[in-house]
Scaffold this active site. Sequence first.
Site, PDB file in Angstrom:
ATOM      1  N   ARG A 279       0.830  -1.210   0.000  1.00  0.00           N
ATOM      2  CA  ARG A 279       0.000   0.000   0.000  1.00  0.00           C
ATOM      3  C   ARG A 279       0.865   1.261   0.000  1.00  0.00           C
ATOM      4  NH1 ARG A 279      -3.909  -0.168  -2.313  1.00  0.00           N
ATOM      5  NH2 ARG A 279      -4.800   1.679  -1.361  1.00  0.00           N
TER       6      ARG A 279
ATOM      7  N   ASP B 132      10.683  -5.886  -4.828  1.00  0.00           N
ATOM      8  CA  ASP B 132       9.682  -6.692  -4.133  1.00  0.00           C
ATOM      9  C   ASP B 132       9.821  -8.135  -4.593  1.00  0.00           C
ATOM     10  OD1 ASP B 132       7.198  -7.946  -3.206  1.00  0.00           O
ATOM     11  OD2 ASP B 132       6.603  -5.896  -2.707  1.00  0.00           O
TER      12      ASP B 132
ATOM     13  N   CYS C  82       1.520   7.242  10.343  1.00  0.00           N
ATOM     14  CA  CYS C  82       0.512   8.131   9.757  1.00  0.00           C
ATOM     15  C   CYS C  82      -0.214   8.908  10.856  1.00  0.00           C
ATOM     16  CB  CYS C  82      -0.485   7.333   8.920  1.00  0.00           C
ATOM     17  SG  CYS C  82      -1.224   5.929   9.772  1.00  0.00           S
TER      18      CYS C  82
ATOM     19  N   THR D 132      -6.245  -1.852   8.042  1.00  0.00           N
ATOM     20  CA  THR D 132      -4.980  -1.973   7.310  1.00  0.00           C
ATOM     21  C   THR D 132      -4.720  -3.447   7.018  1.00  0.00           C
ATOM     22  OG1 THR D 132      -3.665  -2.097   9.335  1.00  0.00           O
ATOM     23  CG2 THR D 132      -4.006   0.095   8.379  1.00  0.00           C
TER      24      THR D 132
ATOM     25  N   THR E  66      -1.742   1.880  20.119  1.00  0.00           N
ATOM     26  CA  THR E  66      -0.962   2.676  19.168  1.00  0.00           C
ATOM     27  C   THR E  66       0.094   3.440  19.940  1.00  0.00           C
ATOM     28  OG1 THR E  66      -0.973   4.521  17.596  1.00  0.00           O
ATOM     29  CG2 THR E  66      -2.698   4.543  19.239  1.00  0.00           C
ATOM     30  N   GLY E  67       1.272   3.508  19.368  1.00  0.00           N
ATOM     31  CA  GLY E  67       2.344   4.280  19.997  1.00  0.00           C
ATOM     32  C   GLY E  67       2.400   5.699  19.477  1.00  0.00           C
TER      33      GLY E  67
ATOM     34  N   ARG F  38     -10.009   0.411  15.589  1.00  0.00           N
ATOM     35  CA  ARG F  38     -10.032   0.038  14.176  1.00  0.00           C
ATOM     36  C   ARG F  38     -11.489  -0.135  13.752  1.00  0.00           C
ATOM     37  NH1 ARG F  38      -5.192  -1.554  11.625  1.00  0.00           N
ATOM     38  NH2 ARG F  38      -3.529  -0.392  12.676  1.00  0.00           N
TER      39      ARG F  38
END
Length: 341
Positions: free
Chosen positions: A13, A35, A158, A188, A217-218, A240
């Site tokens: 992504r 990749d 993000c 995600t 989440t950090g 989420r």
Amino acid sequence: MSKANVGINGFGRIGRLVLRAAVEKDTVQVVAVNDPFITIDYMVYLFKYDSTHGQFKGTVTYDGDFLIVQKDGKSSHKIKVFNSKDPAAIAWGSVKADFVVESTGVFTTKEKASAHLQGGAKKVIISAPSADAPMYVVGVNHEKYDASNDHVISNASCTTNCLAPLAKVINDNFGIIEGLMTTVHAVTATQKTVDGPSGKLWRDGRGAGQNIIPASTGAAKAVGKVIPELNGKLTGMAFRVPTPDVSVVDLTVRLEKPASMDDIKKVVKAAADGPMKGILAYTEDQVVSTDFVSDPHSSIFDTGACISLNPNFVKLVSWYDNEYGYSNRVVDLIGYIATRG
């Protein structure tokens, strides 16, 4: 000055959207992609068609082991494709890829990401939070980048990119005593389509399309690394939710200096129109999440969703396209460090 030559490791992504952002912004030249799990014809397909951001508004083809990406009015990108599982074995130097975006989600420490330097890369930008690499958020602390010592850096997450610009503006103007953040976050790739095992994080294994899932989440604590004066003052968590893209930060803070909501709106708008233009945006419209799909900003302040209990205790709301906004900042960060030598 010539544009920075960029390699992308991991065409998922973020890797694909970094390439889209690079084409759109036209400030860097993508010269290589690695990749090991995707053939070149499949890369063409995945780049051309995107369920969230729509079909690529240009052409993408391949010639031998080169991807050719073109769009009217923009520079074309002839991109050498590698298929190596070992980051140390990728010949970045052969195509003069000085800056490598590490977007596999696997090599997120300095030691692991520095393997790219063996192949000829000069700088590595990890597109994820890192346990030990210095984290830079464009518009907040990117000017602290140290060219002589910082060879592997992180573009943070993000959510940190959404939260940090807002937290900086509020802290600079009113002072933050303490705060709690919640991000209502789109799904995600790490989540499950239906219930399944998920290591020690049992909730994370529940079906992404069926549930609101509390998660850690950090991102809020990471703001303390990016803005040292906020270290220890912020923490947060995530929910989420079953949407494909666009997330929203809810920041609830106690202020040192009392401020009306109008006072807060004024300073955020001034930052959005001034020093943080292109990073922080400001809206008074009655918006919802899909209004921000493919929005290139890190953080879009939503005046109508903010509330105040009293002049020292407020809840502030800011949107972000967690894929595309973030990918734009990766490109901006490379553009900046390329000018620092």
